[in-house]
Design an enzyme around this catalytic site. Structure first.
Site, PDB file in Angstrom:
ATOM      1  N   ASP A 101      -3.697 -49.613 -76.693  1.00 22.68           N
ATOM      2  CA  ASP A 101      -4.064 -50.055 -75.349  1.00 22.68           C
ATOM      3  C   ASP A 101      -5.433 -49.537 -74.951  1.00 22.68           C
ATOM      4  OD1 ASP A 101      -3.151 -47.430 -75.261  1.00 22.68           O
ATOM      5  OD2 ASP A 101      -1.785 -47.724 -73.586  1.00 22.68           O
ATOM      6  N   PHE A 154      -8.520 -44.255 -63.995  1.00 21.92           N
ATOM      7  CA  PHE A 154      -7.170 -44.322 -64.533  1.00 21.92           C
ATOM      8  C   PHE A 154      -6.634 -45.710 -64.216  1.00 21.92           C
ATOM      9  CE2 PHE A 154      -2.591 -43.918 -64.487  1.00 21.92           C
ATOM     10  CZ  PHE A 154      -2.374 -43.288 -65.707  1.00 21.92           C
TER      11      PHE A 154
HETATM   12  P1  5GP Z   1      -6.248 -40.351 -75.749  1.00 17.63           P
HETATM   13  O1  5GP Z   1      -5.408 -39.650 -76.775  1.00 17.63           O
HETATM   14  O2  5GP Z   1      -7.340 -41.205 -76.337  1.00 17.63           O
HETATM   15  O3  5GP Z   1      -6.795 -39.378 -74.724  1.00 17.63           O
HETATM   16  O4  5GP Z   1      -5.315 -41.249 -74.879  1.00 17.63           O
HETATM   17  C1  5GP Z   1      -4.722 -42.306 -75.377  1.00 17.63           C
HETATM   18  C2  5GP Z   1      -3.468 -42.642 -74.599  1.00 17.63           C
HETATM   19  O5  5GP Z   1      -3.466 -42.116 -73.262  1.00 17.63           O
HETATM   20  C3  5GP Z   1      -3.446 -44.121 -74.452  1.00 17.63           C
HETATM   21  O6  5GP Z   1      -2.788 -44.713 -75.535  1.00 17.63           O
HETATM   22  C4  5GP Z   1      -2.720 -44.306 -73.136  1.00 17.63           C
HETATM   23  O7  5GP Z   1      -1.328 -44.371 -73.378  1.00 17.63           O
HETATM   24  C5  5GP Z   1      -3.043 -43.082 -72.332  1.00 17.63           C
HETATM   25  N1  5GP Z   1      -4.146 -43.344 -71.374  1.00 17.63           N
HETATM   26  C6  5GP Z   1      -5.445 -43.009 -71.480  1.00 17.63           C
HETATM   27  N2  5GP Z   1      -6.169 -43.436 -70.436  1.00 17.63           N
HETATM   28  C7  5GP Z   1      -5.292 -44.082 -69.626  1.00 17.63           C
HETATM   29  C8  5GP Z   1      -5.433 -44.779 -68.376  1.00 17.63           C
HETATM   30  O8  5GP Z   1      -6.501 -44.921 -67.768  1.00 17.63           O
HETATM   31  N3  5GP Z   1      -4.285 -45.329 -67.866  1.00 17.63           N
HETATM   32  C9  5GP Z   1      -3.069 -45.201 -68.479  1.00 17.63           C
HETATM   33  N4  5GP Z   1      -2.038 -45.763 -67.879  1.00 17.63           N
HETATM   34  N5  5GP Z   1      -2.903 -44.568 -69.654  1.00 17.63           N
HETATM   35  C10 5GP Z   1      -4.003 -44.016 -70.230  1.00 17.63           C
HETATM   36 MG    MG Z   2      -1.152 -45.624 -75.829  1.00 18.36          MG
END
Ligand code: 5GP
Ligand code: MG
Length: 178
Positions: A101, A154
């Protein structure tokens, strides 16, 4: 922070999302031709994107689903990735397409790419994310394909949740700072 549906502003409409997905699918159809692909959907967030993307792909394709989680609750990345279910078939000599996503800090992407590289010698591994939040990046990870750049927001909707809610929205929205 609490997010109410009435406060959400639309960042990407359903039409913008679907148009961009069709463009991404064109690129992937060109890349793979008629070569078989194993598409790995990273649950739960990528579910909507993965479903709509694969419907536009034309090569022989198998879908796999794994479940990782990094955000506990709330809107701030913990940086810790937890493999809830990472059972995968033999990916040796396969074209692997990871469907996510959003890449935020990059911890989840790095965790998954390391897992695949440590366990399999794939024919190719490509990472396709609907959203790319470059400003939050900590790991040196870039998606091979992505739908939209976003800044430090977010976002919710179209698979992305706030405390489990809003995944079912057809659009991607955010709560503006007021
Ligand atoms: P990372 O490991 O790259 O920090 O985060 C990845 C995961 O965090 C994504 O797959 C997602 O599930 C969640 N995530 C990161 N940013 C957002 C955001 O802006 N909104 C939501 N709902 N989930 C996020
Ligand atoms: Mg995810």
């Amino acid at each position: 922070m609490e997010i109410k549906k009435s406060e959400l502003k639309v960042l990407f409409t359903e039409e913008q999302i679907q148009t961009r997905i069709a463009e991404l699918a064109d690129e992937l159809n060109d890349l793979y031709g008629n070569d078989e692909v194993i598409a790995i959907c990273v649950l739960k967030g990528a579910v909507m994107f993965a479903v709509d993307l694969v419907k536009n792909l034309k090569m022989p394709l198998k879908m796999e689903f794994i479940r990782l989680s990094s955000y506990g609750t709330g809107t701030v990345s913990t940086g810790k990735v937890h493999a809830v279910d990472i059972s995968l078939p033999d990916l040796n000599d396969k074209n692997v397409l990871i469907i996510e996503d959003i890449i935020d800090t990059g911890h989840t992407a790095k965790f998954l790419l390391d897992f695949i590289n440590n366990n399999f010698k794939t024919k190719s591994t490509k990472f396709c994310s609907l959203l790319d939040k470059k400003i939050s990046r900590v790991s040196d990870i870039e998606p091979d394909y992505y739908g939209f750049d976003i800044d430090d927001k977010f976002v919710v909707g179209y698979g992305l949740d706030y405390e489990g809610y809003y995944r079912n929205l057809r659009y991607i929205g955010y709560k503006p700072n007021v």
